[in-house]
Scaffold this motif. Structure first.
Motif, PDB file in Angstrom:
ATOM      1  N   TYR B  20       0.829  -1.201   0.000  1.00  0.00           N
ATOM      2  CA  TYR B  20       0.000   0.000   0.000  1.00  0.00           C
ATOM      3  C   TYR B  20       0.869   1.259   0.000  1.00  0.00           C
ATOM      4  N   PHE B  64      -7.488   7.318 -10.451  1.00  0.00           N
ATOM      5  CA  PHE B  64      -8.828   6.813 -10.152  1.00  0.00           C
ATOM      6  C   PHE B  64      -8.816   5.284 -10.136  1.00  0.00           C
ATOM      7  N   VAL B  67      -6.804   3.851  -7.118  1.00  0.00           N
ATOM      8  CA  VAL B  67      -7.488   3.961  -5.823  1.00  0.00           C
ATOM      9  C   VAL B  67      -8.673   2.991  -5.775  1.00  0.00           C
ATOM     10  N   VAL B  68      -9.460   2.944  -6.843  1.00  0.00           N
ATOM     11  CA  VAL B  68     -10.617   2.050  -6.849  1.00  0.00           C
ATOM     12  C   VAL B  68     -10.167   0.585  -6.821  1.00  0.00           C
ATOM     13  N   TRP B  70      -7.122  -0.878  -5.913  1.00  0.00           N
ATOM     14  CA  TRP B  70      -6.314  -1.372  -4.808  1.00  0.00           C
ATOM     15  C   TRP B  70      -6.806  -0.895  -3.452  1.00  0.00           C
ATOM     16  N   PHE B  71      -7.030   0.387  -3.298  1.00  0.00           N
ATOM     17  CA  PHE B  71      -7.457   0.878  -1.989  1.00  0.00           C
ATOM     18  C   PHE B  71      -8.882   0.475  -1.674  1.00  0.00           C
ATOM     19  N   MET B  72      -9.752   0.492  -2.686  1.00  0.00           N
ATOM     20  CA  MET B  72     -11.136   0.083  -2.451  1.00  0.00           C
ATOM     21  C   MET B  72     -11.312  -1.412  -2.700  1.00  0.00           C
ATOM     22  N   HIS B  73     -10.222  -2.084  -3.046  1.00  0.00           N
ATOM     23  CA  HIS B  73     -10.208  -3.550  -3.200  1.00  0.00           C
ATOM     24  C   HIS B  73     -11.103  -4.076  -4.300  1.00  0.00           C
ATOM     25  N   LEU B  74     -11.448  -3.240  -5.262  1.00  0.00           N
ATOM     26  CA  LEU B  74     -12.397  -3.714  -6.273  1.00  0.00           C
ATOM     27  C   LEU B  74     -11.808  -4.857  -7.095  1.00  0.00           C
ATOM     28  N   GLU B  77     -12.512  -8.090  -5.391  1.00  0.00           N
ATOM     29  CA  GLU B  77     -13.890  -8.461  -5.139  1.00  0.00           C
ATOM     30  C   GLU B  77     -14.398  -9.360  -6.264  1.00  0.00           C
TER      31      GLU B  77
END
Lengths: 219, 110
Positions: B20, B64, B67-68, B70-74, B77
């Motif tokens: 991270y 964008f 972040v979406v 890796w950070f938001m783990h998309l 999912e």
């Protein structure tokens, strides 16, 4: 559980609540047929609506940005302090890092580190908001008030709503931190709450990523 | 007994804290590049918005996605969620672009 076993729908309910292990985690009673926790799916749907909301505000800003409101009109672009806003952007970006580190700490079961990173995220959010407040104050002092022209209104609406979202995010982070202190740590359920707050916080950061470029850097 | 966050993701190796940090460094570098482009456009003749605006949009688009993803783990999912979000985002962007073009507001390209 015994009463559920006699319910004709119990088999489905039990399967949903406790799906067969797939080499990992069990269910927690919140899954739909998508296999995604209801609460997480709900947050993603909410963030999608927020995406549309900010898209509309950005579109509104772009519509008024280049219009001519007279020779004496004052425009936001004339007052931007790019170095200052760049530092604010960096602060918010780093808050996304601390947020994901909080999530990672909780996944490892380190409650103390989770609290540290939660507080760090909230602090960085407050620093960002302070920067926005300072910037707005400077703009108003230089004559760019909310109602001076539609371009100014659109700017304040867009950045103001983003700031409001950041404030809400900070309140949620401090709430989680408070829960953790009061209960000696975040439970599994609160762990999902942290994940949901994390999604919200990253989204707030993403909106700023777009705003910074569209509003400040593209003249 | 460790507390674990409920996961819905299939079992892919998730980033560790040092990963991270590396991602954050990448994001910071991209931000520096964006700000640099702004100053290049302001100070260097011949480099107009026709060059800098697409580059700025590409850089912000990269941030964008990072972040979406890796950070938001998309990206960890279920693919259903990624498709749901991606298709919606693309449709929304197309809609906004059509609205801006129809109302004559694409002059921000210079």
């Amino acid at each position: 559980m015994a009463e559920l076993a006699h319910d004709p729908y119990a088999e489905n309910a039990l399967d949903i609540m406790f799906p067969p292990p797939e080499g990992g985690h069990g269910g927690h009673g919140h899954h739909e047929s998508t296999g995604i926790d209801n609460r997480k799916l709900g947050m993603w749907v909410f963030l999608s609506s927020e995406f549309l909301f900010f898209g509309a505000l950005i579109t509104n800003y772009l519509l008024f940005k280049g219009r001519d409101f007279g020779a004496d009109a004052l425009y936001p672009v004339e007052l931007y302090d790019i170095p200052f806003t760049s530092i604010s952007s960096f602060v918010l970006l780093m808050s996304s890092l601390t947020m994901v580190l909080a999530h990672s700490s909780l996944a490892r079961g380190d409650q103390e580190q989770t609290r540290v990173w939660l507080m760090a995220t909230a602090t960085l959010g407050l620093v960002f908001i302070s920067g926005q407040f300072f910037e707005f104050t400077e703009f108003v002092n230089q004559g760019l008030k909310l109602n001076v022209n539609p371009a100014a209104s659109a700017f304040y609406m867009l950045t103001g709503f983003h700031g409001a979202h950041v404030v809400i995010g900070v309140l949620m982070l401090l709430s989680l931190w408070g829960f953790s202190i009061r209960r000696g740590g975040l439970s599994e359920d609160h762990g999902m709450n942290l994940e949901l707050v994390g999604l919200y916080w990253h989204f707030v950061d993403i909106v700023w990523i777009a705003l910074f470029v569209i509003v400040y850097l593209i003249r | 007994m460790t507390t674990e966050i409920a996961h819905d993701e299939h079992h892919v190796r998730h980033p560790e804290p040092k990963d991270y940090v590396k991602i954050a460094v990448v994001l910071a570098v991209l931000t520096v590049m964006e700000v640099s482009l702004y100053y290049i456009e302001v100070n260097v003749e011949g480099i107009g918005q026709r060059i800098t605006v697409p580059l700025l949009l590409i850089l912000s688009g990269l941030k964008f996605v990072i972040v979406v993803g890796w950070f938001m783990h998309l990206r960890f999912e279920k693919s259903f969620l990624a498709k749901f979000f991606s298709v919606g985002a693309v449709l929304a962007l197309v809609l906004y672009f059509i609205a801006l073009a129809a109302l004559g507001a694409v002059h921000f390209f210079g």
